[in-house]
Design an enzyme around this catalytic site. Structure first.
Site, short mmCIF file in Angstrom:
data_model
loop_
_atom_site.label_atom_id
_atom_site.label_comp_id
_atom_site.label_asym_id
_atom_site.label_seq_id
_atom_site.Cartn_x
_atom_site.Cartn_y
_atom_site.Cartn_z
N SER A 107 0.83 -1.20 0.00
CA SER A 107 0.00 0.00 0.00
C SER A 107 0.87 1.25 0.00
CB SER A 107 -0.97 -0.06 1.18
OG SER A 107 -1.98 0.90 1.06
N ASP A 214 -9.90 -4.64 -4.79
CA ASP A 214 -9.31 -3.67 -3.87
C ASP A 214 -10.05 -2.35 -4.03
OD1 ASP A 214 -7.74 -1.85 -2.46
OD2 ASP A 214 -5.85 -2.78 -3.09
N HIS A 244 -7.91 -5.42 -0.27
CA HIS A 244 -6.68 -4.61 -0.25
C HIS A 244 -5.49 -5.34 0.37
CE1 HIS A 244 -4.11 -1.18 -0.30
NE2 HIS A 244 -4.06 -1.08 1.02
#
Length: 270
Positions: A107, A214, A244
């Site tokens: 991320s 996601d 995610h």
């Protein structure tokens, strides 16, 4: 598995807590780079899989995250975070001078890892990007358009199809559960632009993994960034139905096996 050893160093803007997992006769060093609002303690199972595979594992809690110093989630320049990360890498290379280094970023940590690779590529043998914030992240513009950033913390249900993951995230006292802060959003925007402008990772072997479902960092936006940085050795794995946090998904064993298979392919023969 042995518990992580925690140690501190004087980072650019305060004390940085670093996690290290040891194993005997390692084949490589794996450096984990966590995402926004969380901490490296959430990656114990990832570290366990990597140590079983032959790695010594390490990584920091970023400035303003986890056990590290700083106002919660306040980062004004990601160059500071990259510099702190390099201190961790250099420490690992001092301890294990003959081992290749694989960086794994998730991320926001994927963004940090990509920028690290652009600036310090010779440090690394391979790069793994999990749901990275790259290219176009529409959330940035939407949040920055407000005079006051809305108090809309991350929805734990978007992390994984496993409800236990969201529950643990919501109950974790070291996770930030408040709103985004404008300086961090501006710094994210700047870093993403710098990555886009810097361009290709060249010959660095890179694995990009992403959940097809996601909703926090949508696939299409990240793909534009991957096209900006892709070099001559990019492997892409998109997992149907995954959300995610692919390392916390219901098929996490399959996903971690993809990572270790990629590492086996790119590690130099020893």
């Amino acid at each position: 598995m042995a518990m992580a050893r925690l140690w501190e160093f004087a980072g650019v803007r305060g004390a940085i807590t670093t996690h290290s997992w040891h194993r005997d006769e390692p084949r490589y060093v794996a450096v984990l780079v966590h995402g926004y609002g969380e901490h490296l303690g959430r990656y114990e199972h990832v570290a366990e899989a990597l140590t079983r595979h032959g790695a010594v594992v390490c990584g920091p809690d970023h400035l303003g995250h986890g056990r590290s110093a700083g106002e919660p989630v306040l980062i004004e320049d990601f160059a500071d975070v990259v510099a702190d990360l390099r201190t961790v890498v250099e420490s690992a290379r001092t301890d294990h001078p003959d081992l290749p280094v694989v960086m794994i970023g998730h991320s926001m940590g994927g963004m940090i890892a990509a920028r690290y690779a652009q600036l310090h590529g010779p440090d690394l043998t391979a790069l793994v990007l999990s749901g990275p914030v790259l290219g176009r992240w529409d959330v940035l513009g939407a949040l920055l358009a407000h005079d006051q950033i809305p108090d809309t913390p991350i929805d734990p249900g978007t992390l994984s199809r496993d409800p236990a993951v969201g529950k643990a995230y919501g109950e974790d006292p070291l996770v930030w559960h408040g709103p985004f802060k404008r300086p961090l959003l501006l710094a994210l925007e700047t870093c993403v632009q710098q990555i886009n402008e810097h361009g290709s990772l060249g010959g660095l072997p890179t694995l990009w993994i992403h959940g097809a479902d996601d909703r926090l960092v949508p696939l299409d936006g990240t793909r534009t960034g991957i096209e900006q940085i892709r070099g001559t050795d990019l492997t892409e794995r998109i997992f149907p139905g995954a959300r995610h946090e692919v390392f916390n998904e219901t098929n996490k064993a399959e996903i971690l096996a993809e990572v270790t298979a990629f590492v086996d392919r790119v590690l130099p023969a020893r």
